[in-house]
Design a protein around this motif. Structure first.
Motif, PDB file in Angstrom:
ATOM      1  N   ASP A 172     -22.147  48.991  -9.297  1.00 13.77           N
ATOM      2  CA  ASP A 172     -20.830  48.456  -9.014  1.00 13.77           C
ATOM      3  C   ASP A 172     -19.913  49.608  -8.604  1.00 13.77           C
ATOM      4  O   ASP A 172     -20.376  50.724  -8.364  1.00 13.77           O
ATOM      5  N   TYR A 173     -18.605  49.331  -8.497  1.00 15.55           N
ATOM      6  CA  TYR A 173     -17.722  50.386  -7.999  1.00 15.55           C
ATOM      7  C   TYR A 173     -17.588  51.535  -8.975  1.00 15.55           C
ATOM      8  O   TYR A 173     -17.280  52.662  -8.578  1.00 15.55           O
TER       9      TYR A 173
ATOM     10  N   THR B   6     -15.365  42.429  -0.828  1.00 12.03           N
ATOM     11  CA  THR B   6     -15.403  42.995  -2.178  1.00 12.03           C
ATOM     12  C   THR B   6     -15.410  41.908  -3.243  1.00 12.03           C
ATOM     13  O   THR B   6     -14.727  40.886  -3.120  1.00 12.03           O
ATOM     14  N   LYS B   7     -16.142  42.150  -4.303  1.00  9.71           N
ATOM     15  CA  LYS B   7     -16.187  41.210  -5.428  1.00  9.71           C
ATOM     16  C   LYS B   7     -14.873  41.290  -6.215  1.00  9.71           C
ATOM     17  O   LYS B   7     -14.332  42.372  -6.439  1.00  9.71           O
TER      18      LYS B   7
ATOM     19  N   LYS C 131     -12.404  40.770  -9.599  1.00 10.24           N
ATOM     20  CA  LYS C 131     -12.559  40.932 -11.045  1.00 10.24           C
ATOM     21  C   LYS C 131     -12.643  39.550 -11.681  1.00 10.24           C
ATOM     22  O   LYS C 131     -11.837  38.658 -11.373  1.00 10.24           O
TER      23      LYS C 131
ATOM     24  N   GLU D  54     -12.597  44.747  -6.982  1.00 11.44           N
ATOM     25  CA  GLU D  54     -13.215  45.937  -7.579  1.00 11.44           C
ATOM     26  C   GLU D  54     -13.503  46.953  -6.466  1.00 11.44           C
ATOM     27  O   GLU D  54     -14.622  47.061  -5.964  1.00 11.44           O
TER      28      GLU D  54
ATOM     29  N   THR E 101     -17.380  47.100  -5.428  1.00 13.18           N
ATOM     30  CA  THR E 101     -18.436  46.253  -5.971  1.00 13.18           C
ATOM     31  C   THR E 101     -18.635  45.176  -4.908  1.00 13.18           C
ATOM     32  O   THR E 101     -17.716  44.413  -4.607  1.00 13.18           O
TER      33      THR E 101
ATOM     34  N   PRO F  70     -26.560  42.114  -6.761  1.00 12.56           N
ATOM     35  CA  PRO F  70     -25.259  42.736  -7.035  1.00 12.56           C
ATOM     36  C   PRO F  70     -25.378  44.225  -6.736  1.00 12.56           C
ATOM     37  O   PRO F  70     -26.416  44.843  -6.979  1.00 12.56           O
TER      38      PRO F  70
ATOM     39  N   GLY G 132     -23.215  48.203  -5.628  1.00 10.30           N
ATOM     40  CA  GLY G 132     -22.067  49.045  -5.320  1.00 10.30           C
ATOM     41  C   GLY G 132     -22.256  49.634  -3.940  1.00 10.30           C
ATOM     42  O   GLY G 132     -23.383  49.912  -3.522  1.00 10.30           O
TER      43      GLY G 132
END
Length: 497
Positions: A284-285, A394-395, A397, A405, A421, A463, A465
Motif C-alpha cells: 500500500d502507500y 487511488t484507493k 480510506k 491513500e 494505494t 491490492p 502500492g
C-alpha cells in the motif's frame, strides 16, 4: 575551458557556411602522407584516469612505463622541435610531448597538421617533467579523426548557455560540470535499478504508442499509424500497462522510460522526460513510503558526498526516517482554514488572488495547497492523505472515502515522488473514470475511457502500492542543478532561425 588556440579559431557556427579551409587543406595533406584522416581501430589504449594512477618518475630518471592513450586535442603549445599537447578523454586530461627525434619523420609531418579538436592515438613512455607534470613522451602518433570545424577558444569557451544546449557534444568536452552531471545521472539510474532488482522487482518495457492516453492528466502528442490507419498518442504515463502486468502475476514490476506531455517548458518541465514507475502486489502507500525512503538514501550514498547535500544556497539532509505530514494538517497550518470548509476556502482563494470560477471544491483546495503550502515544505517530507477527488486511480480510506491513500514526497517545494494505494476495484474505477470524463474536451488526456484497462481489472488485480518518480527532477536535486535542461543531454529547444 578549452586549450590555447590561434586567433582564427573562434567559436564555431554550424550555419556559417563552408568548413574552415585551412583544415580542409590539412586533411588533404594527411591523405598525401598516405594516412587515413578518419582513423580506425586503436587497440590497447587506457583511459587517461588509469594512466594517471600509474607510478610516475622524472624523465631524468629514464622511466620505462609504456602507455597508449586515445583522445581529443584540447590544448597545444609548439616550441620549435617539441610540441606539447593536452589530450582529453571522458575521464580527464593528460599532457603529451612530441619531439621530432622520438616520433620520426612521418610522425613529425603529421604533428604539424594537427588542430584543436582532432582525435589522436599515442604510444610512449609515461613520466613527469622537471616541473612535475605527468606526461606521455610520444614515440608513435596516429590520427584517429580530423576535426573540420574549429573548437572553442580558451578564454571564450562555452559561456553561452543556449549555445551549450544546442551543441551538447562540445559542452561535454569543454564544460567539466556537464560531463560530471552526465556520469552522475548514469550512476543514479544504475543505483535505482540495482536497488529494485535486489528487492525482487522485475524491469519491463511497455508501449510508447497508445490508442488512449491515460494514467495522468496531461495533454498528449498525437500521431497516426499509416498501415492501420488509426490515430495514436505518445504515452503520458507508464501506469496502466504496468497494472495489467500485476493482473498477469508479475507481483513486483517497474519501468524506467520516456513519457511525453504536450505542455509548457520551464526550468522544471521538459515535454519529453524520464519517469520511473513501480507497483508492488499486496502493498500500500505506506509500504511505498518505506521503499521510497530506502531508494533515495541509496542514491545519495552512491554519490559518496554524505547524506547532507547542497541545493542552491540550502541543504537537504537525507537521513531516515523522513518527516511525514498529513495534507489536511499542512493546509490548515499554511492556508489558515480547514480544507473541508468551502466558504473559508473561497475566502482564502480571494485573499491569494486565485480565481474560483467554475472550479470544484477539491480543485480549489489543491490550487490553495500549491500556492500556500508547497514552498514551505523543506523536507524531505512525505505529504499524505490527499482529497480523493484529485486521485482517480487511488484507493479511498475505508473510514473516510473523501480521502485517498496517496502521498507525494517534497524537498524544498519540489515534488519528487508520487505514490498510491492502488484502486483495484473495477466497478469503482469505471464509475470514477465516467465522472471525470463528463464535460472534458476531446484533446484532454482523460477524454476517453480505457475500457481495456477496466476489463483487465475485472480479472482481479491484487491490492497494491504504486510509486512514480520523475528521474530528471531527482537528478536535478541530487546534482544541485537548478534547470532540468542541464540534466537532460538533449532538451527540447526552439529551432534555430
Amino acid at each position: 575551458m578549452a586549450g590555447e588556440s590561434d586567433h582564427s579559431e573562434s567559436r564555431p557556427n554550424p550555419n556559417s557556411g563552408p568548413v574552415d579551409v585551412p583544415r580542409i587543406e590539412k586533411l588533404h595533406k594527411i591523405e598525401e602522407l598516405g594516412l587515413d584522416p578518419w582513423g580506425g581501430r586503436f587497440d590497447g589504449h587506457q583511459s587517461v584516469a588509469a594512466i594517471l594512477e600509474k607510478p610516475c618518475v622524472s624523465f631524468d630518471e629514464n622511466p620505462t612505463e609504456v602507455v597508449r592513450a586515445a583522445g581529443r586535442i584540447v590544448l597545444r603549445r609548439n616550441q620549435g622541435k617539441v610540441h606539447f599537447l593536452q589530450l582529453w578523454d571522458q575521464t580527464g586530461r593528460i599532457q603529451i610531448m612530441m619531439g621530432q627525434a622520438q616520433v620520426g619523420e612521418l610522425g613529425w609531418k603529421l604533428a604539424q597538421l594537427l588542430d584543436l579538436g582532432d582525435l589522436i592515438g599515442v604510444e610512449g613512455v609515461f613520466g613527469h617533467t622537471r616541473k612535475g607534470e605527468p606526461t606521455i613522451r610520444v614515440s608513435e602518433l596516429t590520427i584517429l579523426s580530423k576535426s573540420l570545424e574549429p573548437h572553442p577558444e580558451k578564454y571564450h569557451g562555452l559561456s553561452d548557455i543556449e549555445y551549450r544546449l544546442r551543441h551538447r557534444y562540445l559542452d561535454l568536452i569543454y564544460t567539466p560540470e556537464t560531463m560530471e552531471r552526465a556520469k552522475k545521472r548514469i550512476l543514479i539510474l544504475r543505483t535505482i535499478r540495482n536497488y529494485l532488482d535486489a528487492q525482487g522487482y522485475m524491469e519491463v518495457e511497455t508501449p510508447v504508442l497508445h490508442t488512449i492516453a491515460g494514467g495522468a492528466a496531461a495533454r498528449p502528442f498525437a500521431t497516426h499509424h499509416n498501415a492501420l490507419d488509426i490515430p495514436l498518442v505518445l504515452r503520458i504515463a507508464l501506469e496502466l500497462h504496468l497494472k495489467r502486468l500485476l493482473v498477469g502475476g508479475i507481483e513486483k514490476v517497474y519501468e524506467i522510460g520516456r513519457v511525453f506531455r504536450n505542455e509548457g517548458i520551464s526550468h522544471k518541465h521538459n515535454p519529453e522526460f524520464t519517469m520511473m514507475e513501480l507497483y508492488q502486489a499486496y502493498g500500500d502507500y505506506r509500504s511505498m513510503m518505506d521503499l521510497t525512503e530506502g531508494l533515495m538514501v541509496a542514491c545519495v550514498d552512491a554519490l559518496g558526498g554524505g547524506r547532507e547535500i547542497p541545493w542552491g544556497e540550502k541543504t537537504v539532509k537525507f537521513e531516515p526516517p523522513f518527516e511525514r505530514a498529513k495534507y489536511a494538517d499542512l493546509f490548515l497550518q499554511h492556508v489558515g482554514c480547514s480544507m473541508d470548509d468551502p466558504a473559508a476556502c473561497l475566502e482564502a482563494a480571494k485573499k491569494h488572488r486565485i480565481d474560483p470560477t467554475g472550479k470544484e471544491h477539491d480543485v480549489l483546495v489543491n490550487d490553495l495547497f500549491e500556492r500556500c503550502v508547497e514552498d514551505n515544505l523543506v523536507g524531505p517530507v512525505f505529504v499524505y492523505d490527499y482529497p480523493a477527488a484529485l486521485c482517480p486511480l487511488t484507493k479511498r480510506k475505508r473510514e473516510n472515502p473523501a480521502i485517498a491513500e496517496r502521498f507525494e514526497l517534497y524537498v524544498h517545494g519540489m515534488e519528487l515522488a508520487n505514490a498510491y494505494t492502488e484502486l483495484n476495484d473495477p466497478i469503482t474505477q469505471e464509475a470514477t473514470f465516467a465522472r471525470q470524463l463528463a464535460g472534458l474536451k476531446d484533446e484532454d488526456s482523460m477524454a476517453k475511457m480505457d475500457h481495456e484497462f477496466v476489463w483487465a481489472l475485472r480479472h482481479a488485480m491484487p491490492p497494491a502500492g504504486g510509486l512514480g518518480i520523475g528521474m530528471d527532477r531527482l537528478i536535478m536535486l541530487l546534482t544541485n542543478t537548478q534547470s532540468i535542461r542541464d540534466v537532460i543531454l538533449f532538451p527540447l529547444l526552439r529551432p534555430e532561425r
